[in-house]
Design a protein around this motif. Sequence first.
Motif, PDB file in Angstrom:
ATOM      1  N   GLN A 112       0.829  -1.199   0.000  1.00 18.47           N
ATOM      2  CA  GLN A 112       0.000   0.000   0.000  1.00 18.47           C
ATOM      3  C   GLN A 112       0.870   1.258   0.000  1.00 18.47           C
ATOM      4  OE1 GLN A 112      -2.942  -1.559  -0.942  1.00 18.47           O
ATOM      5  NE2 GLN A 112      -3.815   0.152   0.145  1.00 18.47           N
ATOM      6  N   ILE A 113       1.897   1.266   0.832  1.00 19.58           N
ATOM      7  CA  ILE A 113       2.785   2.426   0.919  1.00 19.58           C
ATOM      8  C   ILE A 113       3.466   2.665  -0.421  1.00 19.58           C
ATOM      9  CG2 ILE A 113       4.962   3.226   1.932  1.00 19.58           C
ATOM     10  CD1 ILE A 113       3.967   1.891   4.571  1.00 19.58           C
ATOM     11  N   GLU A 114       3.929   1.604  -1.062  1.00 16.06           N
ATOM     12  CA  GLU A 114       4.586   1.747  -2.366  1.00 16.06           C
ATOM     13  C   GLU A 114       3.631   2.356  -3.393  1.00 16.06           C
ATOM     14  OE1 GLU A 114       6.393  -1.206  -5.774  1.00 16.06           O
ATOM     15  OE2 GLU A 114       6.773  -1.721  -3.671  1.00 16.06           O
ATOM     16  N   MET A 115       2.390   1.892  -3.381  1.00 15.26           N
ATOM     17  CA  MET A 115       1.398   2.416  -4.318  1.00 15.26           C
ATOM     18  C   MET A 115       1.128   3.897  -4.046  1.00 15.26           C
ATOM     19  SD  MET A 115      -2.457   1.030  -5.073  1.00 15.26           S
ATOM     20  CE  MET A 115      -3.070   1.521  -3.460  1.00 15.26           C
ATOM     21  N   TYR A 116       0.967   4.263  -2.780  1.00 19.00           N
ATOM     22  CA  TYR A 116       0.711   5.663  -2.434  1.00 19.00           C
ATOM     23  C   TYR A 116       1.902   6.551  -2.758  1.00 19.00           C
ATOM     24  CZ  TYR A 116      -3.687   4.493  -0.127  1.00 19.00           C
ATOM     25  OH  TYR A 116      -4.961   4.077   0.130  1.00 19.00           O
ATOM     26  N   GLN A 117       3.111   6.042  -2.587  1.00 19.87           N
ATOM     27  CA  GLN A 117       4.299   6.827  -2.921  1.00 19.87           C
ATOM     28  C   GLN A 117       4.338   7.122  -4.417  1.00 19.87           C
ATOM     29  OE1 GLN A 117       7.313   4.322  -1.113  1.00 19.87           O
ATOM     30  NE2 GLN A 117       7.570   5.752   0.583  1.00 19.87           N
ATOM     31  N   GLU A 118       3.977   6.140  -5.231  1.00 14.50           N
ATOM     32  CA  GLU A 118       3.932   6.354  -6.681  1.00 14.50           C
ATOM     33  C   GLU A 118       2.882   7.405  -7.032  1.00 14.50           C
ATOM     34  OE1 GLU A 118       3.321   2.458  -8.346  1.00 14.50           O
ATOM     35  OE2 GLU A 118       5.315   1.769  -7.745  1.00 14.50           O
ATOM     36  N   GLU A 119       1.708   7.304  -6.412  1.00  8.84           N
ATOM     37  CA  GLU A 119       0.645   8.279  -6.661  1.00  8.84           C
ATOM     38  C   GLU A 119       1.065   9.669  -6.199  1.00  8.84           C
ATOM     39  OE1 GLU A 119      -3.064   6.931  -5.006  1.00  8.84           O
ATOM     40  OE2 GLU A 119      -3.020   5.082  -6.162  1.00  8.84           O
ATOM     41  N   LEU A 120       1.782   9.739  -5.087  1.00  9.95           N
ATOM     42  CA  LEU A 120       2.259  11.018  -4.573  1.00  9.95           C
ATOM     43  C   LEU A 120       3.233  11.668  -5.550  1.00  9.95           C
ATOM     44  CD1 LEU A 120       2.532  13.154  -2.365  1.00  9.95           C
ATOM     45  CD2 LEU A 120       4.250  11.682  -1.271  1.00  9.95           C
TER      46      LEU A 120
ATOM     47  N   ALA B  81       1.303  13.140  -8.403  1.00  6.79           N
ATOM     48  CA  ALA B  81       0.594  14.350  -7.973  1.00  6.79           C
ATOM     49  C   ALA B  81       1.552  15.528  -7.836  1.00  6.79           C
ATOM     50  CB  ALA B  81      -0.129  14.087  -6.648  1.00  6.79           C
ATOM     51  N   LYS B  82       2.757  15.278  -7.342  1.00  8.77           N
ATOM     52  CA  LYS B  82       3.748  16.346  -7.206  1.00  8.77           C
ATOM     53  C   LYS B  82       4.123  16.917  -8.570  1.00  8.77           C
ATOM     54  CE  LYS B  82       6.080  14.940  -2.934  1.00  8.77           C
ATOM     55  NZ  LYS B  82       7.354  14.429  -2.376  1.00  8.77           N
ATOM     56  N   VAL B  83       4.294  16.049  -9.549  1.00 13.87           N
ATOM     57  CA  VAL B  83       4.633  16.499 -10.903  1.00 13.87           C
ATOM     58  C   VAL B  83       3.502  17.346 -11.470  1.00 13.87           C
ATOM     59  CG1 VAL B  83       5.039  15.713 -13.276  1.00 13.87           C
ATOM     60  CG2 VAL B  83       6.228  14.603 -11.372  1.00 13.87           C
ATOM     61  N   LYS B  84       2.263  16.883 -11.288  1.00 13.53           N
ATOM     62  CA  LYS B  84       1.110  17.652 -11.778  1.00 13.53           C
ATOM     63  C   LYS B  84       1.044  19.019 -11.122  1.00 13.53           C
ATOM     64  CE  LYS B  84      -1.897  13.770 -13.002  1.00 13.53           C
ATOM     65  NZ  LYS B  84      -3.154  13.074 -12.705  1.00 13.53           N
ATOM     66  N   LEU B  85       1.245  19.063  -9.815  1.00 14.46           N
ATOM     67  CA  LEU B  85       1.207  20.322  -9.093  1.00 14.46           C
ATOM     68  C   LEU B  85       2.307  21.260  -9.575  1.00 14.46           C
ATOM     69  CD1 LEU B  85       0.146  22.165  -6.883  1.00 14.46           C
ATOM     70  CD2 LEU B  85       1.599  20.928  -5.254  1.00 14.46           C
ATOM     71  N   LYS B  86       3.481  20.739  -9.771  1.00 13.29           N
ATOM     72  CA  LYS B  86       4.591  21.569 -10.242  1.00 13.29           C
ATOM     73  C   LYS B  86       4.276  22.164 -11.614  1.00 13.29           C
ATOM     74  CE  LYS B  86       9.576  21.608 -10.804  1.00 13.29           C
ATOM     75  NZ  LYS B  86      10.831  20.873 -10.676  1.00 13.29           N
ATOM     76  N   LYS B  87       3.700  21.366 -12.516  1.00 16.56           N
ATOM     77  CA  LYS B  87       3.337  21.862 -13.852  1.00 16.56           C
ATOM     78  C   LYS B  87       2.290  22.966 -13.746  1.00 16.56           C
ATOM     79  CE  LYS B  87       4.449  17.706 -16.485  1.00 16.56           C
ATOM     80  NZ  LYS B  87       3.914  16.603 -17.316  1.00 16.56           N
ATOM     81  N   ILE B  88       1.315  22.783 -12.876  1.00 22.55           N
ATOM     82  CA  ILE B  88       0.261  23.792 -12.696  1.00 22.55           C
ATOM     83  C   ILE B  88       0.884  25.074 -12.152  1.00 22.55           C
ATOM     84  CG2 ILE B  88      -1.777  24.391 -11.327  1.00 22.55           C
ATOM     85  CD1 ILE B  88      -2.560  21.383 -11.532  1.00 22.55           C
ATOM     86  N   GLN B  89       1.754  24.947 -11.178  1.00 31.68           N
ATOM     87  CA  GLN B  89       2.383  26.130 -10.582  1.00 31.68           C
ATOM     88  C   GLN B  89       3.261  26.866 -11.599  1.00 31.68           C
ATOM     89  OE1 GLN B  89       4.181  24.191  -7.196  1.00 31.68           O
ATOM     90  NE2 GLN B  89       2.538  24.848  -5.828  1.00 31.68           N
ATOM     91  N   GLU B  90       3.992  26.104 -12.411  1.00 28.18           N
ATOM     92  CA  GLU B  90       4.852  26.727 -13.433  1.00 28.18           C
ATOM     93  C   GLU B  90       4.011  27.439 -14.465  1.00 28.18           C
ATOM     94  OE1 GLU B  90       7.195  23.452 -14.843  1.00 28.18           O
ATOM     95  OE2 GLU B  90       8.593  23.548 -13.152  1.00 28.18           O
ATOM     96  N   ALA B  91       2.897  26.830 -14.894  1.00 31.00           N
ATOM     97  CA  ALA B  91       2.012  27.480 -15.883  1.00 31.00           C
ATOM     98  C   ALA B  91       1.389  28.736 -15.297  1.00 31.00           C
ATOM     99  CB  ALA B  91       0.928  26.487 -16.310  1.00 31.00           C
TER     100      ALA B  91
END
Length: 50
Positions: A26-34, A37-47
């Motif tokens: 479960q932790i491994e799966m959540y880490q991948e999802e995290l 999500a971090k990449v998506k957030l960074k792209k939104i912030q940069e845009a």
Amino acid sequence: MQENNNIRPLTAEEKAEWLVNFLEQQIEMYQEELEVAKVKLKKIQEAKNE
């Protein structure tokens, strides 16, 4: 069809081993999802800052 009547309850150790394995997965799966999500957030912030 013969039924298996030799089923026994799990020991405390077996339950703990199963739980540790399950939670590690479960932790491994959540880490991948995290990370996604971090990449998506960074792209939104940069845009937003452009």
